[in-house]
Write a protein that holds these residues in place. Sequence first.
Motif, PDB file in Angstrom:
ATOM      1  N   THR A 276       0.721  -0.948   0.043  1.00  0.00           N
ATOM      2  CA  THR A 276       0.084  -0.095   0.052  1.00  0.00           C
ATOM      3  C   THR A 276       0.974   1.220  -0.179  1.00  0.00           C
ATOM      4  O   THR A 276       1.970   1.159  -0.042  1.00  0.00           O
ATOM      5  N   THR A 277       0.262   2.238   0.213  1.00  0.00           N
ATOM      6  CA  THR A 277       1.185   3.696   0.144  1.00  0.00           C
ATOM      7  C   THR A 277       0.705   4.408   1.349  1.00  0.00           C
ATOM      8  O   THR A 277      -0.536   4.411   1.651  1.00  0.00           O
ATOM      9  N   VAL A 278       1.873   4.926   1.837  1.00  0.00           N
ATOM     10  CA  VAL A 278       1.739   5.777   3.197  1.00  0.00           C
ATOM     11  C   VAL A 278       1.949   7.225   2.768  1.00  0.00           C
ATOM     12  O   VAL A 278       2.714   7.670   2.305  1.00  0.00           O
ATOM     13  N   GLY A 279       0.739   8.137   3.007  1.00  0.00           N
ATOM     14  CA  GLY A 279       0.919   9.530   2.455  1.00  0.00           C
ATOM     15  C   GLY A 279       0.320   9.432   1.026  1.00  0.00           C
ATOM     16  O   GLY A 279       0.273   8.697   0.317  1.00  0.00           O
ATOM     17  N   PHE A 280       0.056  10.583   0.745  1.00  0.00           N
ATOM     18  CA  PHE A 280      -0.733  10.838  -0.648  1.00  0.00           C
ATOM     19  C   PHE A 280      -0.049  11.751  -1.464  1.00  0.00           C
ATOM     20  O   PHE A 280      -0.824  12.282  -2.573  1.00  0.00           O
ATOM     21  N   GLY A 281       1.211  12.217  -1.322  1.00  0.00           N
ATOM     22  CA  GLY A 281       1.966  12.971  -2.341  1.00  0.00           C
ATOM     23  C   GLY A 281       1.509  14.326  -2.637  1.00  0.00           C
ATOM     24  O   GLY A 281       1.229  15.018  -1.573  1.00  0.00           O
ATOM     25  N   THR A 282       1.512  14.664  -3.768  1.00  0.00           N
ATOM     26  CA  THR A 282       1.452  16.147  -4.156  1.00  0.00           C
ATOM     27  C   THR A 282       0.171  16.731  -3.678  1.00  0.00           C
ATOM     28  O   THR A 282      -1.087  16.137  -3.761  1.00  0.00           O
ATOM     29  N   ASP A 283       0.277  18.073  -3.288  1.00  0.00           N
ATOM     30  CA  ASP A 283      -0.835  18.792  -2.767  1.00  0.00           C
ATOM     31  C   ASP A 283      -1.772  19.084  -4.017  1.00  0.00           C
ATOM     32  O   ASP A 283      -1.126  19.641  -5.000  1.00  0.00           O
ATOM     33  N   PRO A 284      -3.077  18.690  -4.118  1.00  0.00           N
ATOM     34  CA  PRO A 284      -3.736  19.105  -5.266  1.00  0.00           C
ATOM     35  C   PRO A 284      -4.149  20.539  -5.526  1.00  0.00           C
ATOM     36  O   PRO A 284      -4.440  20.695  -6.642  1.00  0.00           O
ATOM     37  N   LEU A 285      -3.671  21.360  -4.659  1.00  0.00           N
ATOM     38  CA  LEU A 285      -3.782  22.641  -4.750  1.00  0.00           C
ATOM     39  C   LEU A 285      -2.535  23.236  -5.482  1.00  0.00           C
ATOM     40  O   LEU A 285      -2.520  24.443  -5.839  1.00  0.00           O
ATOM     41  N   SER A 286      -1.459  22.424  -5.437  1.00  0.00           N
ATOM     42  CA  SER A 286      -0.245  23.082  -6.102  1.00  0.00           C
ATOM     43  C   SER A 286      -0.184  23.095  -7.535  1.00  0.00           C
ATOM     44  O   SER A 286      -0.802  22.216  -8.241  1.00  0.00           O
ATOM     45  N   PRO A 287       0.597  24.281  -8.146  1.00  0.00           N
ATOM     46  CA  PRO A 287       0.661  24.080  -9.651  1.00  0.00           C
ATOM     47  C   PRO A 287       1.068  22.999 -10.259  1.00  0.00           C
ATOM     48  O   PRO A 287       0.878  22.693 -11.309  1.00  0.00           O
ATOM     49  N   ASP A 288       2.184  22.140  -9.528  1.00  0.00           N
ATOM     50  CA  ASP A 288       2.618  21.184 -10.211  1.00  0.00           C
ATOM     51  C   ASP A 288       1.414  19.893 -10.155  1.00  0.00           C
ATOM     52  O   ASP A 288       1.672  19.153 -11.287  1.00  0.00           O
ATOM     53  N   PHE A 289       0.308  19.911  -9.435  1.00  0.00           N
ATOM     54  CA  PHE A 289      -0.623  18.988  -9.787  1.00  0.00           C
ATOM     55  C   PHE A 289      -1.498  19.305 -10.968  1.00  0.00           C
ATOM     56  O   PHE A 289      -1.821  18.233 -11.708  1.00  0.00           O
ATOM     57  N   GLY A 290      -1.852  20.510 -10.945  1.00  0.00           N
ATOM     58  CA  GLY A 290      -2.533  20.849 -12.312  1.00  0.00           C
ATOM     59  C   GLY A 290      -3.860  20.684 -12.356  1.00  0.00           C
ATOM     60  O   GLY A 290      -4.721  20.689 -13.449  1.00  0.00           O
ATOM     61  N   ALA A 291      -4.630  20.894 -11.157  1.00  0.00           N
ATOM     62  CA  ALA A 291      -5.884  20.863 -10.957  1.00  0.00           C
ATOM     63  C   ALA A 291      -6.623  22.095 -11.367  1.00  0.00           C
ATOM     64  O   ALA A 291      -5.813  23.201 -11.228  1.00  0.00           O
TER      65      ALA A 291
END
Length: 329
Positions: A276-291
């Motif tokens: 499994t994966t612990v933690g969820f990585g890139t902030d969805p609000l960050s420009p890097d995520f691209g939302a």
Amino acid sequence: MGPGTAVRWRRCVSRWRRTTLAALICGAVVLPLSGAARPGIPAPAPAVLAAPTAGTLDEAYAANRANAAEASRMAADHGDRHRAAADRSMADPSRRLLAFDGQGAGRATEVFGDLAHADHVAVLVPGSDTSLDTYDRFRAAALALHRQLAAEAPEGTRTAVVAWLGYETPGTVSTAVATTGRADRAAPKLRALVDDLRGITGPGTSLTLLCHSYGSVVCARAAAGLDVADIALVGSPGTGADSAAGLHTSARIWAARGADDWVEHVPHLSAGLFGTTVGFGTDPLSPDFGARVFAAGDGGHSDYFDTGSVSLTNLARIVLGETAEVTHD
């Protein structure tokens, strides 16, 4: 800042990141051993029904209400008055239950509006600590959205909201909330719901997923190839993906966070651990995520569906496809 200071600063940040990640990993491994499951509450098996269609919705609603009524009787006989009351409320003749399961923490899928004839359907996917015992607050969010859609929709436009408590949500104070395990198990069920909704509403209906907190992880795990127009992530700790493109969906990806939402302080780290994966990585609000980041006002983690809020207004506009009207910070 001199060279020595810069080096010390980088080391400090590195230690902080390692310490935080270590804490997440340690918690995910150790704490589950200390959590005892609460005794089970007796309940009937869910009603066995064929895939719903527009013509069989009333039959499905009735069957699931009957199942909730039986679950209430069994819970009362077991001495759990709180669960008995929750189940009894579900069995009220006014409720439209597309699915119901009173076993364990419980699951339910409730419809608000005329699903069979809706032009726009919003599916709410809840986050942690949502169960039959706490369902009223989730239902209140769905009702608020349904009212907002009715107020915002152009004349003649029909809308419906589906409150999907279709998976075992993690506790906010638990180790499961820091891993993708529950979301990985929930994702096929969310995909199945979308397939069922397509069978009820037809291809001309616009479907939108509104995903709160840990529910955003569920939506992200289900997103690949999903036949929905939009996916909105609110109060998200991350998705487990590095970017919106990594969700592999043609849906528009939106993200918002209230100014007083504590999830802003969750570290955006991730690491693989025992499948499994612990933690969820890139902030969805960050420009890097691209939302597509939209305004959510000054609210906290539980305030995104508050009547009159900036976030609720924008969510309704997303559901209605009024993307040019969505406001941004």
